[in-house]
Design a protein around this motif. Structure first.
Motif, PDB file in Angstrom:
ATOM      1  N   ALA A 145     -46.134  46.268  88.186  1.00 15.31           N
ATOM      2  CA  ALA A 145     -45.234  45.485  89.043  1.00 15.31           C
ATOM      3  C   ALA A 145     -44.524  44.408  88.235  1.00 15.31           C
ATOM      4  O   ALA A 145     -43.306  44.223  88.359  1.00 15.31           O
ATOM      5  CB  ALA A 145     -46.032  44.855  90.191  1.00 15.31           C
ATOM      6  N   TRP A 146     -45.277  43.687  87.402  1.00 14.69           N
ATOM      7  CA  TRP A 146     -44.645  42.665  86.555  1.00 14.69           C
ATOM      8  C   TRP A 146     -43.678  43.296  85.563  1.00 14.69           C
ATOM      9  O   TRP A 146     -42.583  42.770  85.313  1.00 14.69           O
ATOM     10  CB  TRP A 146     -45.704  41.839  85.811  1.00 14.69           C
ATOM     11  N   GLY A 147     -44.077  44.437  84.994  1.00  9.29           N
ATOM     12  CA  GLY A 147     -43.197  45.138  84.058  1.00  9.29           C
ATOM     13  C   GLY A 147     -41.893  45.564  84.710  1.00  9.29           C
ATOM     14  O   GLY A 147     -40.815  45.433  84.121  1.00  9.29           O
ATOM     15  N   PHE A 148     -41.972  46.065  85.953  1.00  5.88           N
ATOM     16  CA  PHE A 148     -40.771  46.465  86.676  1.00  5.88           C
ATOM     17  C   PHE A 148     -39.845  45.268  86.881  1.00  5.88           C
ATOM     18  O   PHE A 148     -38.638  45.342  86.613  1.00  5.88           O
ATOM     19  CB  PHE A 148     -41.148  47.086  88.026  1.00  5.88           C
ATOM     20  N   LEU A 149     -40.399  44.155  87.350  1.00  2.63           N
ATOM     21  CA  LEU A 149     -39.577  42.969  87.598  1.00  2.63           C
ATOM     22  C   LEU A 149     -38.992  42.416  86.294  1.00  2.63           C
ATOM     23  O   LEU A 149     -37.813  42.052  86.243  1.00  2.63           O
ATOM     24  CB  LEU A 149     -40.393  41.896  88.318  1.00  2.63           C
ATOM     25  N   LEU A 150     -39.793  42.382  85.238  1.00  4.40           N
ATOM     26  CA  LEU A 150     -39.303  41.881  83.947  1.00  4.40           C
ATOM     27  C   LEU A 150     -38.240  42.804  83.361  1.00  4.40           C
ATOM     28  O   LEU A 150     -37.276  42.342  82.741  1.00  4.40           O
ATOM     29  CB  LEU A 150     -40.468  41.698  82.978  1.00  4.40           C
ATOM     30  N   MET A 151     -38.381  44.135  83.573  1.00  5.25           N
ATOM     31  CA  MET A 151     -37.336  45.063  83.125  1.00  5.25           C
ATOM     32  C   MET A 151     -36.042  44.817  83.881  1.00  5.25           C
ATOM     33  O   MET A 151     -34.954  44.890  83.298  1.00  5.25           O
ATOM     34  CB  MET A 151     -37.783  46.515  83.324  1.00  5.25           C
ATOM     35  N   ALA A 152     -36.149  44.520  85.165  1.00  6.33           N
ATOM     36  CA  ALA A 152     -34.957  44.228  85.966  1.00  6.33           C
ATOM     37  C   ALA A 152     -34.283  42.949  85.463  1.00  6.33           C
ATOM     38  O   ALA A 152     -33.056  42.888  85.355  1.00  6.33           O
ATOM     39  CB  ALA A 152     -35.325  44.092  87.434  1.00  6.33           C
ATOM     40  N   ILE A 153     -35.078  41.927  85.136  1.00 10.67           N
ATOM     41  CA  ILE A 153     -34.514  40.682  84.593  1.00 10.67           C
ATOM     42  C   ILE A 153     -33.865  40.950  83.235  1.00 10.67           C
ATOM     43  O   ILE A 153     -32.764  40.475  82.954  1.00 10.67           O
ATOM     44  CB  ILE A 153     -35.593  39.582  84.491  1.00 10.67           C
ATOM     45  N   HIS A 154     -34.553  41.724  82.391  1.00  8.81           N
ATOM     46  CA  HIS A 154     -34.016  42.094  81.075  1.00  8.81           C
ATOM     47  C   HIS A 154     -32.672  42.807  81.228  1.00  8.81           C
ATOM     48  O   HIS A 154     -31.703  42.490  80.539  1.00  8.81           O
ATOM     49  CB  HIS A 154     -35.028  42.990  80.356  1.00  8.81           C
ATOM     50  N   LEU A 155     -32.605  43.739  82.160  1.00  8.60           N
ATOM     51  CA  LEU A 155     -31.352  44.453  82.429  1.00  8.60           C
ATOM     52  C   LEU A 155     -30.292  43.485  82.949  1.00  8.60           C
ATOM     53  O   LEU A 155     -29.124  43.553  82.554  1.00  8.60           O
ATOM     54  CB  LEU A 155     -31.589  45.580  83.425  1.00  8.60           C
ATOM     55  N   GLY A 156     -30.708  42.550  83.814  1.00  6.03           N
ATOM     56  CA  GLY A 156     -29.780  41.545  84.338  1.00  6.03           C
ATOM     57  C   GLY A 156     -29.199  40.667  83.237  1.00  6.03           C
ATOM     58  O   GLY A 156     -28.010  40.322  83.272  1.00  6.03           O
ATOM     59  N   LEU A 157     -30.023  40.320  82.264  1.00  5.63           N
ATOM     60  CA  LEU A 157     -29.533  39.510  81.141  1.00  5.63           C
ATOM     61  C   LEU A 157     -28.489  40.265  80.326  1.00  5.63           C
ATOM     62  O   LEU A 157     -27.558  39.676  79.789  1.00  5.63           O
ATOM     63  CB  LEU A 157     -30.705  39.090  80.240  1.00  5.63           C
ATOM     64  N   HIS A 158     -28.647  41.587  80.253  1.00  4.72           N
ATOM     65  CA  HIS A 158     -27.695  42.395  79.483  1.00  4.72           C
ATOM     66  C   HIS A 158     -26.476  42.837  80.282  1.00  4.72           C
ATOM     67  O   HIS A 158     -25.465  43.206  79.684  1.00  4.72           O
ATOM     68  CB  HIS A 158     -28.408  43.614  78.891  1.00  4.72           C
ATOM     69  N   THR A 159     -26.543  42.825  81.606  1.00  6.31           N
ATOM     70  CA  THR A 159     -25.397  43.276  82.409  1.00  6.31           C
ATOM     71  C   THR A 159     -24.573  42.116  82.966  1.00  6.31           C
ATOM     72  O   THR A 159     -23.528  42.354  83.562  1.00  6.31           O
ATOM     73  CB  THR A 159     -25.851  44.150  83.593  1.00  6.31           C
TER      74      THR A 159
END
Length: 193
Positions: free
Chosen positions: A86-100
């Motif tokens: 769950a944390w990995g999913f949310l952190l991946m979404a934040i990581h993607l948000g930082l790049h998009t």
């Protein structure tokens, strides 16, 4: 078995992503660390830790894939796997948000002062609200906090995928919004000085 194969594939892709971006690791010791760079590094470090915990806990709890391993499945390993996923999913979404956020900024700049500007803002707000609802409905928060919430799996794979995609889109919009607010506050402060 399908879950295990997808999980192993995810970890292999994660490792390949890091191998292809070794230059980023070499640059960590160089240059100044402003707030943005510190945030990027912190999110990536937390994401890396979550991915390692996901992999370790999957081996600890797996029965069929790693049955040759002399490790007994425990509830702790399952809880650790749910939380790290769950944390990995949310952190991946934040990581993607930082790049998009750059792409969202360009999209907003092209629409500024046009009729589409308000339509675009409305769509972003609706997606963000839908993402918040999907996040609340998904049980991710319960997994993140080890609350043991129950999920309704009757929705099916396509609906579940759409819900998680909506969560990712709303996180990307939230990251874009937070950076926009921060940029406006910084420019106002520098304008007053």
């Amino acid at each position: 078995m399908a879950h295990a194969i997808l999980g192993i594939t995810l970890f292999v892709l994660f490792a390949a992503h890091h191998l292809l971006n070794m230059r980023w690791f070499r640059m960590l010791g160089r240059g100044r660390y402003n707030t943005q760079r510190t945030l990027f590094v912190a999110i990536d470090a937390l994401l890396c830790a979550a991915m390692v915990l996901m992999a370790v806990s999957s081996v600890l709890m797996s029965g069929s894939v790693f049955e040759a391993a002399p490790i007994r499945t425990t509830q702790f390993a399952r809880d650790l796997h749910l939380a790290s996923s769950a944390w990995g999913f949310l952190l991946m979404a934040i990581h993607l948000g930082l790049h998009t956020r750059g792409a969202l900024s360009r999209m907003r700049a092209h629409a500024r002062n046009t009729a589409f500007d308000y339509v675009q803002l409305l769509l972003m707000a609706l997606i963000a609200l839908a993402g918040v609802w999907c996040f609340a409905d998904s049980g991710l928060l319960g997994d993140m906090l080890l609350l043991g919430t129950r999920r309704n799996h009757a929705a099916g794979v396509a609906v579940s995928f759409a819900r998680y995609l909506c969560v990712v889109a709303s996180v990307c919009i939230a990251v874009y919004g937070l950076f926009s607010i921060s940029r406006m506050a910084t420019s106002r402060r520098s304008g007053k000085q």
